[in-house]
Write a protein that holds these residues in place. Structure first.
Motif, mmCIF file in Angstrom:
data_model
loop_
_atom_site.group_PDB
_atom_site.id
_atom_site.type_symbol
_atom_site.label_atom_id
_atom_site.label_comp_id
_atom_site.label_asym_id
_atom_site.label_seq_id
_atom_site.Cartn_x
_atom_site.Cartn_y
_atom_site.Cartn_z
ATOM 1 N N THR A 96 6.633 -0.047 -10.158
ATOM 2 C CA THR A 96 5.995 -1.358 -10.093
ATOM 3 C C THR A 96 6.873 -2.290 -9.278
ATOM 4 O O THR A 96 8.088 -2.332 -9.480
ATOM 5 C CB THR A 96 5.824 -1.931 -11.516
ATOM 6 N N ARG B 87 4.952 6.294 -11.761
ATOM 7 C CA ARG B 87 4.668 5.230 -10.795
ATOM 8 C C ARG B 87 5.677 4.086 -10.928
ATOM 9 O O ARG B 87 6.150 3.779 -12.022
ATOM 10 C CB ARG B 87 3.262 4.711 -11.049
ATOM 11 N N HIS C 187 1.976 -8.585 -12.666
ATOM 12 C CA HIS C 187 1.573 -7.304 -12.076
ATOM 13 C C HIS C 187 0.988 -6.420 -13.153
ATOM 14 O O HIS C 187 1.373 -6.487 -14.309
ATOM 15 C CB HIS C 187 2.762 -6.585 -11.433
ATOM 16 N N ARG D 150 0.829 -1.214 0.000
ATOM 17 C CA ARG D 150 0.000 0.000 0.000
ATOM 18 C C ARG D 150 0.856 1.254 0.000
ATOM 19 O O ARG D 150 0.489 2.272 -0.594
ATOM 20 C CB ARG D 150 -0.943 0.010 1.201
ATOM 21 N N SER D 151 2.006 1.203 0.642
ATOM 22 C CA SER D 151 2.884 2.377 0.678
ATOM 23 C C SER D 151 3.543 2.631 -0.675
ATOM 24 O O SER D 151 3.999 3.742 -0.942
ATOM 25 C CB SER D 151 3.946 2.233 1.760
ATOM 26 N N LEU D 152 3.578 1.628 -1.537
ATOM 27 C CA LEU D 152 4.175 1.809 -2.862
ATOM 28 C C LEU D 152 3.419 2.829 -3.692
ATOM 29 O O LEU D 152 3.993 3.473 -4.569
ATOM 30 C CB LEU D 152 4.207 0.480 -3.619
ATOM 31 N N GLU D 153 2.131 2.997 -3.432
ATOM 32 C CA GLU D 153 1.325 3.952 -4.184
ATOM 33 C C GLU D 153 1.820 5.383 -4.020
ATOM 34 O O GLU D 153 1.537 6.231 -4.852
ATOM 35 C CB GLU D 153 -0.144 3.837 -3.772
ATOM 36 N N MET D 154 2.553 5.642 -2.952
ATOM 37 C CA MET D 154 3.075 6.984 -2.692
ATOM 38 C C MET D 154 4.444 7.224 -3.317
ATOM 39 O O MET D 154 4.905 8.358 -3.378
ATOM 40 C CB MET D 154 3.173 7.221 -1.184
ATOM 41 N N VAL E 115 7.372 7.309 -6.271
ATOM 42 C CA VAL E 115 7.541 7.532 -7.710
ATOM 43 C C VAL E 115 9.028 7.449 -8.055
ATOM 44 O O VAL E 115 9.889 7.584 -7.188
ATOM 45 C CB VAL E 115 6.977 8.903 -8.162
#
Length: 76
Positions: free
Chosen positions: A29, A27, A75, A14-18, A20
């Motif tokens: 991956t 974003r 993914h 979930r923290s990966l969404e923040m 870049v």
């Protein structure tokens, strides 16, 4: 018997969404094996060490398009 991976060293997806790419600001991956963050736009792979993404261009390695496809297999 001790666990092979310390739970404190597992990255929270979930923290990966923040996060870049520091070069392209696009974003990232998570690699299929959860050891790197891939910037498709920059063709760079950033290592994850003990659950901490190392988003430094000095730490990144270049990847070719075929390798990106293999690293991100499964993914979106």
């Amino acid at each position: 018997m001790p666990s092979a991976v310390d739970p404190r060293h597992i990255i929270d997806v979930r923290s990966l969404e923040m996060l870049v790419c520091p070069l392209t600001k696009t974003r990232l991956t998570l690699s299929a094996d959860h050891t790197e963050l891939i910037s498709v736009a920059a063709r760079l792979a950033f290592p994850i060490t003990k659950g901490v993404p190392l988003l430094s261009l000095d730490e990144a390695r270049g990847v070719d398009p075929e390798e990106i496809k293999a690293l991100t297999q499964g993914h979106s």
